[in-house]
Design an enzyme around this catalytic site. Structure first.
Site, PDB file in Angstrom:
ATOM      1  N   ARG A 193      25.891  28.309  34.807  1.00 50.53           N
ATOM      2  CA  ARG A 193      24.927  29.393  34.740  1.00 50.53           C
ATOM      3  C   ARG A 193      25.659  30.680  34.357  1.00 50.53           C
ATOM      4  NH1 ARG A 193      22.404  33.249  39.254  1.00 50.53           N
ATOM      5  NH2 ARG A 193      20.975  34.372  37.871  1.00 50.53           N
ATOM      6  N   HIS A 214      20.682  40.038  33.702  1.00 53.92           N
ATOM      7  CA  HIS A 214      21.338  40.110  35.001  1.00 53.92           C
ATOM      8  C   HIS A 214      21.826  41.550  35.218  1.00 53.92           C
ATOM      9  CE1 HIS A 214      23.536  37.539  38.180  1.00 53.92           C
ATOM     10  NE2 HIS A 214      23.781  38.800  38.500  1.00 53.92           N
ATOM     11  N   GLU A 229      17.317  38.414  40.397  1.00 54.73           N
ATOM     12  CA  GLU A 229      17.138  39.240  41.596  1.00 54.73           C
ATOM     13  C   GLU A 229      16.454  40.579  41.336  1.00 54.73           C
ATOM     14  OE1 GLU A 229      20.838  37.567  44.337  1.00 54.73           O
ATOM     15  OE2 GLU A 229      20.948  39.609  43.515  1.00 54.73           O
ATOM     16  N   ASN A 260      18.673  32.407  45.047  1.00 54.46           N
ATOM     17  CA  ASN A 260      20.003  32.873  45.438  1.00 54.46           C
ATOM     18  C   ASN A 260      20.010  33.039  46.945  1.00 54.46           C
ATOM     19  OD1 ASN A 260      20.595  32.993  42.721  1.00 54.46           O
ATOM     20  ND2 ASN A 260      20.697  35.221  42.603  1.00 54.46           N
ATOM     21  N   TYR A 275      22.493  33.507  50.582  1.00 53.21           N
ATOM     22  CA  TYR A 275      23.810  33.781  51.159  1.00 53.21           C
ATOM     23  C   TYR A 275      23.832  33.805  52.682  1.00 53.21           C
ATOM     24  CZ  TYR A 275      25.373  34.971  46.471  1.00 53.21           C
ATOM     25  OH  TYR A 275      25.698  34.913  45.136  1.00 53.21           O
ATOM     26  N   GLU A 310      22.556  30.553  43.115  1.00 52.62           N
ATOM     27  CA  GLU A 310      23.743  31.173  43.706  1.00 52.62           C
ATOM     28  C   GLU A 310      23.821  30.801  45.182  1.00 52.62           C
ATOM     29  OE1 GLU A 310      24.177  35.419  43.229  1.00 52.62           O
ATOM     30  OE2 GLU A 310      23.492  35.358  41.133  1.00 52.62           O
TER      31      GLU A 310
END
Length: 493
Positions: free
Chosen positions: A100, A145, A190, A330, A332, A397
């Site tokens: 990606r 991005h 995002e 994404n 985290y 991600e």
């Protein structure tokens, strides 16, 4: 007694390895995509090569305002503009299926608009795509991005509703010029983070401080722009190129601090995930009901004549709803929520009526807001599946930055535990995840953290003019996973 301890340890350790090896849940499904992620500004460098224009991040990092750690820049970064073949070779050697990466608006359209297309910019991305395809690595390409041309920002950027068509023109060129080599597209990465940090509190490029207003206007236009790009692809390119196209945003599970609190977790989900996903993936479309109601009520109390959140017309609600073939996630960390507020007024954070915190037992990382909470990954995947009728999900991600150097046991443990939750969500719970990409292939420019935060499984020596790449232990762990197509123990050698 002491002499028996090593024997006991070996027995338990070996048993754990055997148990992992025989579990029915810990294999990846057939055709599941395993990849690594990067983004253009964070790795390419070559910021003023050929006719590439200044992007919002070029402007942001060059003002020496102290907003970036050590006033570092992405001028050279990993120098992947010149070292893309080496990066592809690393992907191939480790066994990744997919890469990606993002293309730079400023490199392809130096003047921001579609009247002039840079052949040099297209040549770079065509060479990268050709190298990937020659090595049987599937490109997953992010069109945007966070790095649009500064010239566009000078005209208002994402707060200008003309941006919807400017982005659509750019996307059409990417589809036309690069699309024949691409089967997976992401429109925008995002939008919620770019909106809050770029147009709300101003901590990231373009650095606009318009809290409580700018973030909602920017996201409103990004959702429209995403839908325009999606429909352009369906109407003009799908029949010949046949790629899938989605949008990516960050989403994390909200745990309640009080076991009797039945509403804060829902509010947390709708503000954190539903803001951008609900208009596209829900049955009814539009922003989530509780999201709209709370912002409207706050706006009224603050003396605004109308909600600070823009309204979608019914035509736009219909146009945006369903405008994605997959949900890009994404992920985290997780957080804890409880009623209250301690945020700036007005702001997206204050509009939630929540205080966000973390549990003390959650392990910290070099990024203060990214605690290690593996179960939060599984809970997020299940929550998305329940909220949106189990859509196709690509995890685009997921990673951690322990800053341990080449020996990085924390990163290996992180990936082990998060991938385990991923596989349980897929194989046990039926969540429709089709791919998983780590963040990141390389240590890179991590926005306001500069080069002090390292997410890569490959170390990059930023003091070396050649930007030497060296595999970390986590890269070796991933090679074992990729060759076996199964979760591997942290260390069973």
């Amino acid at each position: 007694m002491p002499s028996s301890l090593p024997v006991m340890f070996i027995f338990i350790f070996t048993t754990a390895c055997m148990r992992l090896a025989t579990s029915e849940y810990y294999s990846f499904p057939p055709n599941f995509i395993l990849g690594a992620s990067t983004s253009s500004y964070q790795i390419e460098g070559a910021w003023n090569i050929s006719d590439k224009a200044e992007s919002i991040w070029d402007r942001f990092v060059h003002d020496n305002s102290g907003r970036i750690a050590n006033n570092e820049t992405g001028d050279i970064a990993c120098d992947s503009y010149h070292k893309y073949k080496e990066d592809v070779a690393i992907l191939k050697e480790l066994g990744f299926d997919s890469y990606r990466f993002s293309v730079s608006w400023s490199r392809i359209l130096p003047e921001g608009f579609a009247h002039y297309v840079s052949q040099d910019g297209l040549n770079y991305y065509n060479k990268l795509l050709d190298e990937l395809l020659a090595n049987n690595i599937k490109p997953l390409v992010t069109i945007y991005h966070w790095d649009h041309p500064q010239l566009i920002e000078d005209l208002g950027g994402w707060r200008n509703d003309r941006m919807v068509e400017w982005f659509a023109d750019y996307a059409r060129i990417v589809f036309r010029e690069l699309g024949p080599k691409i089967k997976y597209f992401v429109t925008i990465n995002e939008p919620s983070i770019l909106a809050t940090s770029g147009y709300g509190n101003g901590t990231k490029a373009p650095g606009i401080q318009d809290s409580g207003r700018g973030e909602y206007l920017a996201t409103h236009n990004m959702l429209k722009a995403h839908a325009r790009a999606y429909h352009i692809y369906q109407n003009e390119f799908k029949s010949t190129q046949n790629a899938v196209i989605g949008i990516v945003d960050v989403c994390q599970h909200s745990y309640t601090k009080d076991a009797n609190d039945n509403t804060s977790s829902e509010v947390g989900f709708e503000f954190n995930c539903g803001w951008t996903f609900h208009p596209i993936f829900s049955k009814e479309g539009d922003y989530p009901k509780i999201f709209k109601e709370q912002i409207a009520e706050k706006s009224k109390l603050q003396g605004y004549p109308r909600s600070r959140l823009p309204n979608f017309s019914q035509e736009w609600i219909t146009y945006i709803r369903g405008s994605a073939d997959f949900l890009g996630l994404n992920h985290y960390t997780a957080h804890v929520v409880q009623p209250g507020s301690n945020a700036q007024v007005p702001s997206y954070e204050d509009d939630q009526n929540l205080v966000v915190s973390f549990r003390p037992e959650w392990k910290a990382t070099s990024v203060s807001i990214f605690k290690i909470v593996p179960i939060g990954f599984g809970d997020t995947l299940r929550e998305l599946a329940e909220a949106y009728n189990n859509p196709v999900i690509y995890v685009t991600e997921n990673g951690v930055a322990p800053n341990e150097g080449l020996k990085d046991p924390t990163r290996i443990q992180f990936f082990h535990d998060y991938v385990r939750e991923l596989l349980l969500a897929i194989n046990r719970d039926g969540v429709n995840v089709k791919g998983y990409h780590i963040w990141s292939l390389l240590d890179s420019f991590e926005w306001t953290h500069g080069y002090g935060v390292k997410f890569g499984i490959i170390e990059v020596d930023f003091n070396d003019p050649m930007r030497k790449r060296t595999k970390k232990d986590s890269a070796s762990w991933w090679k074992r996973v990729l060759s076996s197509r199964r979760l591997q123990p942290v260390d069973c050698d």
